[in-house]
Design a protein around this motif. Structure first.
Motif, PDB file in Angstrom:
ATOM      1  N   LYS A  68      40.882 -80.241-118.749  1.00 28.60           N
ATOM      2  CA  LYS A  68      40.008 -79.517-117.819  1.00 28.60           C
ATOM      3  C   LYS A  68      39.697 -78.161-118.415  1.00 28.60           C
ATOM      4  O   LYS A  68      40.276 -77.765-119.418  1.00 28.60           O
ATOM      5  CB  LYS A  68      40.702 -79.350-116.457  1.00 28.60           C
ATOM      6  N   GLU A  69      38.827 -77.408-117.775  1.00 22.07           N
ATOM      7  CA  GLU A  69      38.431 -76.099-118.271  1.00 22.07           C
ATOM      8  C   GLU A  69      39.612 -75.169-118.499  1.00 22.07           C
ATOM      9  O   GLU A  69      39.735 -74.557-119.549  1.00 22.07           O
ATOM     10  CB  GLU A  69      37.471 -75.452-117.260  1.00 22.07           C
ATOM     11  N   ASN A  70      40.470 -75.055-117.528  1.00 18.74           N
ATOM     12  CA  ASN A  70      41.607 -74.135-117.612  1.00 18.74           C
ATOM     13  C   ASN A  70      42.937 -74.882-117.621  1.00 18.74           C
ATOM     14  O   ASN A  70      43.835 -74.576-116.845  1.00 18.74           O
ATOM     15  CB  ASN A  70      41.579 -73.142-116.438  1.00 18.74           C
ATOM     16  N   GLY A  71      43.070 -75.878-118.455  1.00 23.34           N
ATOM     17  CA  GLY A  71      44.317 -76.629-118.524  1.00 23.34           C
ATOM     18  C   GLY A  71      44.055 -78.119-118.562  1.00 23.34           C
ATOM     19  O   GLY A  71      43.080 -78.570-119.152  1.00 23.34           O
ATOM     20  N   CYS A  72      44.923 -78.857-117.893  1.00 24.34           N
ATOM     21  CA  CYS A  72      44.814 -80.313-117.892  1.00 24.34           C
ATOM     22  C   CYS A  72      45.195 -80.857-116.518  1.00 24.34           C
ATOM     23  O   CYS A  72      45.885 -80.201-115.741  1.00 24.34           O
ATOM     24  CB  CYS A  72      45.757 -80.929-118.922  1.00 24.34           C
ATOM     25  N   LEU A  73      44.762 -82.070-116.256  1.00 24.16           N
ATOM     26  CA  LEU A  73      45.127 -82.803-115.061  1.00 24.16           C
ATOM     27  C   LEU A  73      45.969 -83.984-115.508  1.00 24.16           C
ATOM     28  O   LEU A  73      45.601 -84.683-116.454  1.00 24.16           O
ATOM     29  CB  LEU A  73      43.868 -83.294-114.336  1.00 24.16           C
ATOM     30  N   ALA A  74      47.095 -84.191-114.862  1.00 28.25           N
ATOM     31  CA  ALA A  74      47.933 -85.352-115.150  1.00 28.25           C
ATOM     32  C   ALA A  74      47.672 -86.404-114.079  1.00 28.25           C
ATOM     33  O   ALA A  74      47.798 -86.139-112.883  1.00 28.25           O
ATOM     34  CB  ALA A  74      49.407 -84.964-115.155  1.00 28.25           C
ATOM     35  N   LYS A  75      47.282 -87.587-114.506  1.00 31.28           N
ATOM     36  CA  LYS A  75      47.024 -88.699-113.592  1.00 31.28           C
ATOM     37  C   LYS A  75      48.119 -89.737-113.812  1.00 31.28           C
ATOM     38  O   LYS A  75      48.323 -90.214-114.927  1.00 31.28           O
ATOM     39  CB  LYS A  75      45.645 -89.299-113.877  1.00 31.28           C
ATOM     40  N   TRP A  76      48.835 -90.060-112.736  1.00 35.20           N
ATOM     41  CA  TRP A  76      49.983 -90.968-112.825  1.00 35.20           C
ATOM     42  C   TRP A  76      49.745 -92.130-111.882  1.00 35.20           C
ATOM     43  O   TRP A  76      49.410 -91.932-110.705  1.00 35.20           O
ATOM     44  CB  TRP A  76      51.253 -90.214-112.445  1.00 35.20           C
ATOM     45  N   ALA A  77      49.888 -93.349-112.378  1.00 39.83           N
ATOM     46  CA  ALA A  77      49.742 -94.559-111.565  1.00 39.83           C
ATOM     47  C   ALA A  77      50.893 -95.489-111.917  1.00 39.83           C
ATOM     48  O   ALA A  77      51.462 -95.404-113.016  1.00 39.83           O
ATOM     49  CB  ALA A  77      48.411 -95.236-111.854  1.00 39.83           C
ATOM     50  N   VAL A 101      59.282 -84.033-109.455  1.00 47.56           N
ATOM     51  CA  VAL A 101      59.656 -83.777-110.851  1.00 47.56           C
ATOM     52  C   VAL A 101      58.460 -83.218-111.624  1.00 47.56           C
ATOM     53  O   VAL A 101      58.591 -82.257-112.385  1.00 47.56           O
ATOM     54  CB  VAL A 101      60.198 -85.055-111.529  1.00 47.56           C
ATOM     55  N   LEU A 102      57.275 -83.786-111.415  1.00 44.68           N
ATOM     56  CA  LEU A 102      56.089 -83.304-112.117  1.00 44.68           C
ATOM     57  C   LEU A 102      55.731 -81.877-111.698  1.00 44.68           C
ATOM     58  O   LEU A 102      55.326 -81.068-112.530  1.00 44.68           O
ATOM     59  CB  LEU A 102      54.907 -84.252-111.897  1.00 44.68           C
ATOM     60  N   HIS A 103      55.904 -81.550-110.430  1.00 44.60           N
ATOM     61  CA  HIS A 103      55.659 -80.180-109.974  1.00 44.60           C
ATOM     62  C   HIS A 103      56.648 -79.211-110.623  1.00 44.60           C
ATOM     63  O   HIS A 103      56.263 -78.115-111.051  1.00 44.60           O
ATOM     64  CB  HIS A 103      55.743 -80.083-108.447  1.00 44.60           C
ATOM     65  N   ALA A 104      57.919 -79.605-110.692  1.00 47.90           N
ATOM     66  CA  ALA A 104      58.933 -78.752-111.329  1.00 47.90           C
ATOM     67  C   ALA A 104      58.612 -78.566-112.813  1.00 47.90           C
ATOM     68  O   ALA A 104      58.745 -77.461-113.348  1.00 47.90           O
ATOM     69  CB  ALA A 104      60.319 -79.359-111.150  1.00 47.90           C
ATOM     70  N   LEU A 105      58.184 -79.628-113.472  1.00 48.70           N
ATOM     71  CA  LEU A 105      57.805 -79.545-114.882  1.00 48.70           C
ATOM     72  C   LEU A 105      56.600 -78.620-115.055  1.00 48.70           C
ATOM     73  O   LEU A 105      56.574 -77.776-115.952  1.00 48.70           O
ATOM     74  CB  LEU A 105      57.495 -80.936-115.427  1.00 48.70           C
ATOM     75  N   ASP A 106      55.623 -78.740-114.187  1.00 52.91           N
ATOM     76  CA  ASP A 106      54.441 -77.891-114.228  1.00 52.91           C
ATOM     77  C   ASP A 106      54.820 -76.420-114.069  1.00 52.91           C
ATOM     78  O   ASP A 106      54.377 -75.566-114.842  1.00 52.91           O
ATOM     79  CB  ASP A 106      53.469 -78.319-113.127  1.00 52.91           C
ATOM     80  N   GLU A 107      55.665 -76.133-113.103  1.00 48.05           N
ATOM     81  CA  GLU A 107      56.124 -74.754-112.891  1.00 48.05           C
ATOM     82  C   GLU A 107      56.852 -74.209-114.118  1.00 48.05           C
ATOM     83  O   GLU A 107      56.642 -73.085-114.520  1.00 48.05           O
ATOM     84  CB  GLU A 107      57.042 -74.673-111.679  1.00 48.05           C
ATOM     85  N   HIS A 108      57.689 -75.052-114.703  1.00 47.88           N
ATOM     86  CA  HIS A 108      58.455 -74.639-115.891  1.00 47.88           C
ATOM     87  C   HIS A 108      57.507 -74.312-117.063  1.00 47.88           C
ATOM     88  O   HIS A 108      57.661 -73.297-117.722  1.00 47.88           O
ATOM     89  CB  HIS A 108      59.434 -75.745-116.278  1.00 47.88           C
ATOM     90  N   VAL A 109      56.537 -75.200-117.284  1.00 49.60           N
ATOM     91  CA  VAL A 109      55.591 -74.993-118.391  1.00 49.60           C
ATOM     92  C   VAL A 109      54.776 -73.722-118.154  1.00 49.60           C
ATOM     93  O   VAL A 109      54.612 -72.900-119.075  1.00 49.60           O
ATOM     94  CB  VAL A 109      54.671 -76.218-118.566  1.00 49.60           C
ATOM     95  N   LEU A 110      54.283 -73.531-116.936  1.00 48.13           N
ATOM     96  CA  LEU A 110      53.480 -72.336-116.652  1.00 48.13           C
ATOM     97  C   LEU A 110      54.296 -71.063-116.776  1.00 48.13           C
ATOM     98  O   LEU A 110      53.795 -70.057-117.264  1.00 48.13           O
ATOM     99  CB  LEU A 110      52.864 -72.439-115.252  1.00 48.13           C
ATOM    100  N   LYS A 111      55.551 -71.106-116.370  1.00 51.84           N
ATOM    101  CA  LYS A 111      56.416 -69.923-116.429  1.00 51.84           C
ATOM    102  C   LYS A 111      56.784 -69.580-117.865  1.00 51.84           C
ATOM    103  O   LYS A 111      56.937 -68.416-118.216  1.00 51.84           O
ATOM    104  CB  LYS A 111      57.697 -70.180-115.636  1.00 51.84           C
ATOM    105  N   ASN A 112      56.909 -70.587-118.724  1.00 57.60           N
ATOM    106  CA  ASN A 112      57.388 -70.369-120.080  1.00 57.60           C
ATOM    107  C   ASN A 112      56.284 -70.456-121.130  1.00 57.60           C
ATOM    108  O   ASN A 112      56.561 -70.584-122.310  1.00 57.60           O
ATOM    109  CB  ASN A 112      58.502 -71.359-120.404  1.00 57.60           C
ATOM    110  N   ASN A 113      55.058 -70.395-120.702  1.00 57.35           N
ATOM    111  CA  ASN A 113      53.939 -70.510-121.641  1.00 57.35           C
ATOM    112  C   ASN A 113      53.337 -69.161-121.950  1.00 57.35           C
ATOM    113  O   ASN A 113      53.194 -68.278-121.238  1.00 57.35           O
ATOM    114  CB  ASN A 113      52.869 -71.434-121.081  1.00 57.35           C
TER     115      ASN A 113
END
Length: 101
Positions: free
Chosen positions: A57-66, A89-101
């Motif tokens: 996406k413009e400002n990052g990515c979208l994760a689609k899980w099925a 788990v995906l929300h926690a991972l997202d928060e971790h990546v954003l905090k440590n990026n």
């Protein structure tokens, strides 16, 4: 094919899983895998095969899980608990990546 053994933190409804990577597609940015052991497989589901796709996406990515799944029997509830767990788990991972990026 590779496998990964995952142990989750205490307090989650799922404690562990063993996942096998079935296929990857770099161009489509997808990974398909099967949960082959752990809390989901056995009494709950006989088949649990998620697909994860990353969509730029413009400002990052979208994760689609099925997920494609088969319940162990008709008395078993739909895997809403598992889906809610994965979302958490995906929300926690997202928060971790954003905090440590």
């Amino acid at each position: 094919m590779s496998t990964m053994a995952i142990k989750y933190a205490e307090g989650y409804p799922i404690r562990s899983s063993t996942d096998r990577v079935d296929s990857t597609d770099d161009e489509k940015m997808t990974i398909k895998y099967s949960v082959i052991d752990g809390d989901v497989i056995g009494g709950f589901c006989t088949k649990f095969q998620p697909t994860l796709q990353i969509i730029p996406k413009e400002n990052g990515c979208l994760a689609k899980w099925a997920v494609d799944y088969e319940k162990a029997n008709e008395e078993v509830a739909d895997p809403h608990v598992v889906v809610e767990f994965i979302i958490e788990v995906l929300h926690a991972l997202d928060e971790h990546v954003l905090k440590n990026n």
